[in-house]
Design a protein around this motif. Structure first.
Motif, mmCIF file in Angstrom:
data_model
loop_
_atom_site.group_PDB
_atom_site.id
_atom_site.type_symbol
_atom_site.label_atom_id
_atom_site.label_comp_id
_atom_site.label_asym_id
_atom_site.label_seq_id
_atom_site.Cartn_x
_atom_site.Cartn_y
_atom_site.Cartn_z
ATOM 1 N N GLN A 126 65.908 15.575 34.733
ATOM 2 C CA GLN A 126 66.320 16.946 34.049
ATOM 3 C C GLN A 126 67.401 16.936 33.473
ATOM 4 O O GLN A 126 67.788 17.559 32.233
ATOM 5 C CB GLN A 126 65.758 18.073 34.845
ATOM 6 N N ASP A 151 67.698 14.662 30.461
ATOM 7 C CA ASP A 151 66.961 15.245 29.362
ATOM 8 C C ASP A 151 68.061 16.382 28.799
ATOM 9 O O ASP A 151 68.295 16.413 27.492
ATOM 10 C CB ASP A 151 65.694 15.944 29.709
ATOM 11 N N GLU A 152 68.595 17.223 29.610
ATOM 12 C CA GLU A 152 69.804 18.306 29.198
ATOM 13 C C GLU A 152 70.718 17.608 28.635
ATOM 14 O O GLU A 152 71.285 18.286 27.516
ATOM 15 C CB GLU A 152 69.967 19.149 30.408
#
Length: 506
Positions: A305, A308-309
């Protein structure tokens, strides 16, 4: 060549809806094979899944940090693995993001319900079957979905079918009645509704192992799920006799066939149980007991995550920089346009002032021209009056001249008559009608002088008219260059034409 070890080995991986074969390197670890499968099916939520294999009378999960061939995998070629969900989320709607993840969970849970690994009531089984039909066939259409269209589909557990004395057509009618209510629900939505119902079932996400509480004969079942460890009676998998939540477990250890659970609260009793197979102890301990495994999966998920962020933030930064550059360029263009407009506004103001001055000048010239026209009209009237007066005087003089000539003729005639008689020649007495030659010359000279004066004045008037015409032509030229500002041109033309007509008449 017979003495050389092969550099690769073949594996077959079965998911819930597909089979894949791979050629793996001998040195590959479990993680290498697992990552290859995940990349092949496009799965990113990898922390829920694992590769399971069967060994003798039980199953085991492939360890990610150990070489594949060093584990107790079958020696077959190809080696068969099953790609299955290893951990089950408590809230499927919140934790399952990818469609592929949701679809694999749906297929696995549905199979567990049909195989009666998860207990489900008849009512819930019919409702779940209707969502499974919606996911497979789409919206219900009575013209297309004729009676018997579900005859080849396995939708209900055998226990439910045997519990009631109902024909397959009757079950299909009940399922279809619910199925018709699911119109306009997509496949993904139908599968999610299926999982939301299934996650509330008592046996959802629980793995069971046969154990004994002592070395003699007390048979029990050990249930392992996301909540912790549970002890069940063999004939009741729904309600545990005892539960040990993961947050309340201090330590789990096993030795030989003995399995020990030590609660976090030291005042509570340590629970021990036994398994007839050492492999069960190894299976439970490394894969379910320590929260480190779960924490590892959570960390991997969080890392993904964060990556991805970070990628999204970097893309947003690039877009922001591009936007800033674009805005700066637009601002520069706007500033240049503003300067250009200001320059044009200044030029327009100067042109307005010039036109205003020109208009004033033209107005003054118009006034002067009108004054000159009035003066010319007055002069023309005066000249006409003088001309008429001179003509009258000339007529009087001609009349006097004619009368004088007549008198002279009569006098001569009378003189001739006298000379013809015998009387002595006696000069006639002077009369008022007798004129001398000097008087006639004087009169003729006076008439000539008057004619010359008239001709000179007429020539002067013609010169003034030519000068006035030249000024009018120059004004007409200026007005043509400033067309659209005033309608003076038509006025001057009409005045000029009227004036010229008047002078020509004069």
């Amino acid at each position: 060549f017979s003495g050389k070890q092969p550099k690769t080995f073949k594996v077959k991986v079965s998911t819930m809806d597909a089979e894949m074969e791979f050629s793996c390197e001998v040195k590959w670890k479990g993680k290498d094979l697992f990552d290859l499968v995940c990349r092949t099916i496009g799965l990113r939520e990898t922390w829920f899944f694992g590769l399971r294999y069967t060994v003798k009378d039980t199953y085991a999960w492939l360890k990610p940090d150990k070489q594949v061939l060093d584990q107790e995998v079958p020696k077959d070629s190809p080696i068969t693995f099953h790609f299955l969900a290893k951990f089950f989320p408590e809230k499927v709607e919140d934790e399952l993001v990818q469609e592929i993840t949701q679809h694999l969970f749906f297929l696995q849970v549905k199979k567990q319900i049909l195989d009666e690994e998860i207990f489900c009531s008849p009512e819930a089984s019919v409702l779940l079957a209707s969502y499974a039909v919606q996911a497979k066939y789409g919206d219900y259409d009575p013209n297309f979905h004729k009676p018997g269209f579900l005859a080849q589909d396995e939708l209900l557990p055998k226990r439910v079918l045997m519990q009631y004395q109902m024909t397959p057509d009757m079950w299909e009618e009940k399922i279809t009645a619910w199925y018709a209510e699911h119109r306009n629900i997509t496949r993904d939505e139908a599968e999610m509704e299926y999982l939301k119902i299934a996650q509330d079932l008592e046996m959802y996400g629980v793995s069971y192992f046969s154990i004994t509480q002592n070395k003699r004969d007390t048979e029990l079942l050990l249930g392992v799920d996301a909540q912790g460890l549970h002890i069940y009676s063999p004939n009741n998998k729904l309600s545990p006799n005892k539960s040990f939540p993961w947050s309340g477990i201090r330590n789990i250890s096993y030795s030989e066939k003995e399995f020990t659970i030590k609660p976090l609260d030291k005042k509570k009793e340590v629970f021990k149980f036994y398994s007839s197979q050492l492999r069960v102890n190894k299976l439970v301990s490394p894969n379910h007991c320590p929260e480190a495994e779960r924490a590892k999966e959570d960390m991997e998920r969080r890392l993904f995550q964060l990556q991805d962020e970070a990628r999204m933030a970097n893309e947003a930064l690039l877009r922001s920089e591009e936007t800033a550059d674009l805005l700066a360029e637009k601002a520069q263009i706007a500033e240049e346009e503003a300067k250009l407009l200001a320059h044009k506004a200044a030029e327009a103001e100067q042109e307005r002032q010039r036109l205003e001055v020109t208009a004033l000048k033209t107005k003054e010239e118009k006034r002067l021209m009108e004054q000159k026209m009035r003066e010319a009209e007055q002069l023309a009237v005066k000249l006409v009056e003088q001309s008429e007066r001179r003509l009258k005087e000339a007529d009087h003089l001609k009349q006097d001249l004619n009368e004088a000539k007549d008198a002279e003729r009569r006098a001569k005639q009378k003189l001739l008559e006298i000379t013809k008689t015998t009387y002595p020649v006696i000069p006639p007495p002077p009369t008022e009608m007798d004129f001398k030659d000097s008087d006639m010359k004087r009169l003729s000279m006076e008439i000539e002088r008057e004619r010359l004066e008239y001709m000179e004045k007429s020539k002067h008037l013609q010169d003034q008219l030519k000068e006035l015409k030249s000024e009018i032509e120059s004004l007409k030229l200026e007005e043509q260059q400033q067309a659209g500002l005033y309608s003076l041109r038509s006025y001057r033309n009409s005045a000029y034409m009227a004036q010229m007509a008047f002078y020509e008449e004069v």
